[in-house]
Design a protein around this motif. Structure first.
Motif, PDB file in Angstrom:
ATOM      1  N   ARG A  41      27.770  72.792  31.588  1.00  0.00           N
ATOM      2  CA  ARG A  41      27.572  72.754  33.028  1.00  0.00           C
ATOM      3  C   ARG A  41      26.147  73.182  33.377  1.00  0.00           C
ATOM      4  O   ARG A  41      25.429  72.512  34.122  1.00  0.00           O
ATOM      5  CB  ARG A  41      28.591  73.682  33.704  1.00  0.00           C
ATOM      6  CG  ARG A  41      28.431  73.854  35.187  1.00  0.00           C
ATOM      7  CD  ARG A  41      28.816  72.559  35.921  1.00  0.00           C
ATOM      8  NE  ARG A  41      28.135  72.484  37.211  1.00  0.00           N
ATOM      9  CZ  ARG A  41      28.586  73.072  38.304  1.00  0.00           C
ATOM     10  NH1 ARG A  41      29.701  73.751  38.262  1.00  0.00           N
ATOM     11  NH2 ARG A  41      27.920  72.960  39.438  1.00  0.00           N
ATOM     12  N   ALA A  42      25.723  74.303  32.763  1.00  0.00           N
ATOM     13  CA  ALA A  42      24.394  74.825  33.058  1.00  0.00           C
ATOM     14  C   ALA A  42      23.331  73.830  32.620  1.00  0.00           C
ATOM     15  O   ALA A  42      22.332  73.633  33.301  1.00  0.00           O
ATOM     16  CB  ALA A  42      24.188  76.160  32.360  1.00  0.00           C
ATOM     17  N   ARG A  43      23.582  73.183  31.464  1.00  0.00           N
ATOM     18  CA  ARG A  43      22.584  72.249  30.962  1.00  0.00           C
ATOM     19  C   ARG A  43      22.424  71.078  31.930  1.00  0.00           C
ATOM     20  O   ARG A  43      21.324  70.636  32.224  1.00  0.00           O
ATOM     21  CB  ARG A  43      23.011  71.757  29.572  1.00  0.00           C
ATOM     22  CG  ARG A  43      21.861  71.649  28.633  1.00  0.00           C
ATOM     23  CD  ARG A  43      22.353  71.410  27.215  1.00  0.00           C
ATOM     24  NE  ARG A  43      23.035  72.568  26.674  1.00  0.00           N
ATOM     25  CZ  ARG A  43      23.978  72.494  25.727  1.00  0.00           C
ATOM     26  NH1 ARG A  43      24.357  71.320  25.272  1.00  0.00           N
ATOM     27  NH2 ARG A  43      24.528  73.590  25.254  1.00  0.00           N
ATOM     28  N   VAL A  49      17.884  70.204  38.325  1.00  0.00           N
ATOM     29  CA  VAL A  49      16.790  70.963  38.937  1.00  0.00           C
ATOM     30  C   VAL A  49      15.447  70.405  38.477  1.00  0.00           C
ATOM     31  O   VAL A  49      14.512  70.255  39.267  1.00  0.00           O
ATOM     32  CB  VAL A  49      16.909  72.467  38.580  1.00  0.00           C
ATOM     33  CG1 VAL A  49      15.674  73.227  39.028  1.00  0.00           C
ATOM     34  CG2 VAL A  49      18.152  73.062  39.204  1.00  0.00           C
ATOM     35  N   PHE A  50      15.379  70.064  37.191  1.00  0.00           N
ATOM     36  CA  PHE A  50      14.136  69.518  36.652  1.00  0.00           C
ATOM     37  C   PHE A  50      13.775  68.226  37.370  1.00  0.00           C
ATOM     38  O   PHE A  50      12.638  68.040  37.820  1.00  0.00           O
ATOM     39  CB  PHE A  50      14.299  69.270  35.141  1.00  0.00           C
ATOM     40  CG  PHE A  50      13.081  68.706  34.488  1.00  0.00           C
ATOM     41  CD1 PHE A  50      11.980  69.509  34.231  1.00  0.00           C
ATOM     42  CD2 PHE A  50      13.019  67.360  34.143  1.00  0.00           C
ATOM     43  CE1 PHE A  50      10.846  68.987  33.637  1.00  0.00           C
ATOM     44  CE2 PHE A  50      11.884  66.828  33.554  1.00  0.00           C
ATOM     45  CZ  PHE A  50      10.794  67.643  33.301  1.00  0.00           C
ATOM     46  N   VAL A  51      14.764  67.342  37.532  1.00  0.00           N
ATOM     47  CA  VAL A  51      14.522  66.066  38.215  1.00  0.00           C
ATOM     48  C   VAL A  51      14.056  66.330  39.652  1.00  0.00           C
ATOM     49  O   VAL A  51      13.103  65.714  40.136  1.00  0.00           O
ATOM     50  CB  VAL A  51      15.805  65.198  38.191  1.00  0.00           C
ATOM     51  CG1 VAL A  51      15.653  64.003  39.122  1.00  0.00           C
ATOM     52  CG2 VAL A  51      16.096  64.747  36.768  1.00  0.00           C
ATOM     53  N   ILE A  56       9.779  66.372  43.806  1.00  0.00           N
ATOM     54  CA  ILE A  56       8.918  67.057  44.784  1.00  0.00           C
ATOM     55  C   ILE A  56       7.452  66.877  44.394  1.00  0.00           C
ATOM     56  O   ILE A  56       6.583  66.607  45.234  1.00  0.00           O
ATOM     57  CB  ILE A  56       9.290  68.552  44.853  1.00  0.00           C
ATOM     58  CG1 ILE A  56      10.692  68.725  45.440  1.00  0.00           C
ATOM     59  CG2 ILE A  56       8.261  69.321  45.686  1.00  0.00           C
ATOM     60  CD1 ILE A  56      11.220  70.133  45.357  1.00  0.00           C
ATOM     61  N   TRP A  57       7.209  67.016  43.097  1.00  0.00           N
ATOM     62  CA  TRP A  57       5.854  66.869  42.574  1.00  0.00           C
ATOM     63  C   TRP A  57       5.313  65.459  42.899  1.00  0.00           C
ATOM     64  O   TRP A  57       4.217  65.300  43.434  1.00  0.00           O
ATOM     65  CB  TRP A  57       5.905  67.113  41.058  1.00  0.00           C
ATOM     66  CG  TRP A  57       4.583  67.128  40.352  1.00  0.00           C
ATOM     67  CD1 TRP A  57       3.354  66.974  40.927  1.00  0.00           C
ATOM     68  CD2 TRP A  57       4.366  67.287  38.963  1.00  0.00           C
ATOM     69  NE1 TRP A  57       2.387  67.044  39.980  1.00  0.00           N
ATOM     70  CE2 TRP A  57       2.980  67.236  38.747  1.00  0.00           C
ATOM     71  CE3 TRP A  57       5.203  67.473  37.860  1.00  0.00           C
ATOM     72  CZ2 TRP A  57       2.413  67.355  37.478  1.00  0.00           C
ATOM     73  CZ3 TRP A  57       4.635  67.592  36.607  1.00  0.00           C
ATOM     74  CH2 TRP A  57       3.255  67.540  36.409  1.00  0.00           C
ATOM     75  N   ILE A  58       6.144  64.435  42.617  1.00  0.00           N
ATOM     76  CA  ILE A  58       5.721  63.056  42.904  1.00  0.00           C
ATOM     77  C   ILE A  58       5.441  62.903  44.396  1.00  0.00           C
ATOM     78  O   ILE A  58       4.425  62.340  44.817  1.00  0.00           O
ATOM     79  CB  ILE A  58       6.807  62.040  42.455  1.00  0.00           C
ATOM     80  CG1 ILE A  58       6.927  62.067  40.925  1.00  0.00           C
ATOM     81  CG2 ILE A  58       6.487  60.637  42.946  1.00  0.00           C
ATOM     82  CD1 ILE A  58       8.064  61.234  40.384  1.00  0.00           C
ATOM     83  N   GLY A  59       6.342  63.453  45.216  1.00  0.00           N
ATOM     84  CA  GLY A  59       6.171  63.383  46.667  1.00  0.00           C
ATOM     85  C   GLY A  59       4.849  63.986  47.092  1.00  0.00           C
ATOM     86  O   GLY A  59       4.074  63.362  47.834  1.00  0.00           O
TER      87      GLY A  59
END
Ligand SMILES: Nc1ncnc2c1ncn2[C@@H]1O[C@H](COP(=O)(O)OP(=O)(O)OP(=O)(O)O)[C@@H](O)[C@H]1O
Ligand SMILES: [Mg+2]
Lengths: 329, 267
Positions: A41-43, A49-51, A56-59
């Motif tokens: 589940r955590a993985r 979260v990474f995606v 956000i970075w791309i935005g």
């Protein structure tokens, strides 16, 4: 009663939340992959979260432009080509003309791949400088720091005498020492190692001290009744009991050691990831700065993994979900 | 039981109080005016209410705690009074101590824990190792040699801590409720084993228990302690002849009278 709590003490390490054993574990349960809630589940959530972060970075890169925020693919491309350039060179060095003159070698030569313009310095070479400084400083700081509380165990007065100085050393901003160390040890690798060592030293000292103080007196008495000498007690009781605490310190100190090396390089160096950051910033090359930052983060992950692996092996005697010894009082 | 001219262990007018904590009321005496003696080869059982100072007493005999007043003499050697630094824990391996808590080292496996005294005494060899394995089998821990303490049950930990003391064969053994958390079956089994061992080696055993039946079944003599401050409230010579049948001990004609009179003294 089977649960034995560490003896309460007015140890400064316990007053500082970040140095209190277990504080980090409470804050970052993902550092304990053996905790029951950690698995699949955590993985999955982590990937999510990474995606989200990349999105956000791309935005930001799209809205603000790559002058302000390097785009992820720009960074990935630069990082990939940098790493490939290094690998190609390494192969050429090891295999000689067999590699560089071969068909595959020729085709994949960075210039022929059109990567030359993208290549920023040599990522792996710079990263390995930083890694070396961090590891050398880490060992140089951590080993005496972990040993000192054992030597001081039978000398409560000496411990009390040096305590305020240790607290001072712990609290002093290490960044402010960087210019001084450069003055003393030059702009080479020595000043970086010194800065890392001193940062790591105080963190590990207080965690090892907490470990020595949390010693269960009843185990010592049992051993003495069974005929253990002072040395046997130190080796078979005090040391193994303090290992979990020492590791709490090592886990906290590890990212500081890499951060310390990078910061020292930022101030003055002609190699290392800190130098790459500085170089990128001077040339208004945002992507270059991002590349160096991502590489730094990768090293932190590598360091974390190493400490984790070593800890899991050394502390294999502990119950999987048991954080008692660390969360303590 | 041939009573030697000089007792092996002599406790006279023993007193103990713990240092009070700042801001709390003055420390009370936990033990005061306690006197008794133990002969070589004797099996003494001690019974007393919870908190009466039985563990404290054993700690002082084993010299891991210091007496406040009075005298403790082992083989005519007096233990230090009031000076913890002068203590000699275990009196150089002459007194073994099975503590109330198992005190197993969490970082050692069952086998490593059992071998611990031999290792620190530098007596680890094929013979002692084989002896340790025999003991592990005898208490039903075979198959758990490689388990860490947290992987054992409370009773298993207790048994491991028991044989950790037996393994190096100290002439005197103190036992603080060693069979407390065990089921009735295992308990009787271990009581029988202990008696057999005592018969073989002629050890001196001081055995603390809460169980009046156990005190009668095992001991040559039973000492009843009073509530704190602990004193000897009663002393009973157990007349039941040996070898004893532990499972059928309650049927012995003397058992009932002994049980009643001890019970009357244990408040
Ligand atoms: N280290 C200590 N400091 C202060 N008081 C203590 C300490 N150890 C024991 N005491 C007190 O001494 C008294 C006797 O304790 P002890 O552990 O000897 O009892 P006990 O007879 O073994 O009880 P139990 O049968 O429950 O094990 C208790 O009132 C306890 O509060
Ligand atoms: Mg007790």
């Amino acid at each position: 009663m089977p649960d034995r709590k560490p003896v309460e003490s007015s140890d400064p390490a316990e007053l500082r939340p970040e140095a209190r054993p277990g504080a980090r574990l409470e804050a970052r349960p993902e550092l304990r992959p053996d905790l029951p809630q950690a698995p699949r589940r955590a993985r999955f959530d982590r990937a999510l979260v990474f995606v989200a972060l990349v999105a956000i970075w791309i935005g930001l890169a799209t809205v603000l432009g790559t002058y302000w925020v390097g785009s992820p693919w720009g960074v990935a491309l630069r990082l990939g080509s940098g790493v490939w350039g290094d690998l190609w060179q390494a192969l050429a060095f090891v295999l000689g003309p067999t590699w560089s003159d071969s068909a595959v070698g020729g085709m994949t030569r960075p210039v022929n791949l059109g990567l030359q313009g993208q290549l920023q310095g040599q990522i792996l070479v710079h990263a390995s400088y930083t890694l070396f400084e961090a590891v050398a400083g880490f060992l140089l700081g951590a080993i005496p720091a972990a040993t000192l509380p054992f030597l001081l165990r039978r000398l409560p007065i000496a411990t009390a005498v040096i305590d305020p100085f240790m607290v001072g050393g712990y609290g002093a901003p290490k960044l402010a020492l960087a210019p001084l160390f450069i003055l003393w040890f030059g702009i080479g690798i020595a000043s970086k190692i010194a800065l890392v060592a001193i940062t790591v030293f105080f963190i590990v000292y207080f965690s090892a001290l907490a470990g020595v103080r949390a010693l269960d007196a009843r185990l010592v008495q049992m051993a003495q009744v069974a005929g253990a000498s002072e040395r046997s007690v130190a080796r078979h009781i005090v040391f193994p009991g303090a290992v979990p605490y020492i590791f709490t310190g090592l886990r906290i100190a590890m990212p500081y050691s890499i951060g310390g090396a990078v910061i020292a390089e930022l101030i003055s160096a002609n190699r290392g990831l800190g130098y790459l950051i500085q170089l990128g910033a001077m040339n208004f090359d945002t992507t270059g700065v991002f590349v160096a930052l991502v590489a730094t983060t990768c090293i932190v992950f590598l360091g974390n993994w190493s400490v984790d692996t070593l800890e899991r092996w050394l502390l294999r005697w502990r119950p999987p979900a048991d954080t008692k010894a660390e969360v303590g009082s | 039981m041939t009573a030697a001219a000089e007792p092996l262990l002599e406790v006279r007018d023993l007193g103990k109080r713990f240092a009070g904590r700042a801001g709390r009321d003055a420390p009370a005496w936990v033990i005061q005016g306690l006197s008794f003696s133990v002969n070589e080869g004797e099996f003494l059982t001690i019974i007393g209410p919870s908190g009466s100072g039985k563990t404290t007493l054993l700690n002082m005999i084993a010299q891991i705690d210091v007496a406040s007043s009075g005298m403790v003499r082992f083989q005519s050697q007096p233990a230090p009074i009031g000076d913890p630094k002068a203590l000699n824990p275990g009196l150089t391996c002459k007194i073994g101590y099975v503590t109330q808590e198992d005190n197993l080292l969490p970082w050692r496996t069952t086998l490593q824990n059992v071998l611990f005294p031999l290792k620190v005494q530098g007596r680890l060899n094929d013979e002692t190792r084989a002896h340790a394995e025999t003991l592990i089998k005898a208490v039903g821990l075979a198959g758990f040699e490689k388990h860490y303490p947290h992987e054992l049950s409370g009773g298993m930990r207790k048994r491991a801590s028991l044989i950790r003391t037996l393994v190096y064969d100290p002439p005197v053994i103190l036992m603080d409720e060693p069979f407390g958390p065990l089921d009735a079956q295992t308990r009787v089994q271990l009581q029988e084993d202990l008696l057999r061992l005592w018969n073989l080696g002629r050890k001196t055993i001081i055995f603390v228990t809460h169980d009046i039946g156990e005190a009668i079944a095992l001991g040559d003599r039973t000492l009843v302690l009073s509530r704190a401050p602990a004193r000897v409230a009663g002393e009973h010579v157990i007349t039941i002849p040996r070898p004893r049948d532990i499972r059928g001990i309650m049927g012995h004609p003397d058992f009932g009278t002994l049980y009643q009179s001890i019970r009357a003294q244990v408040q």
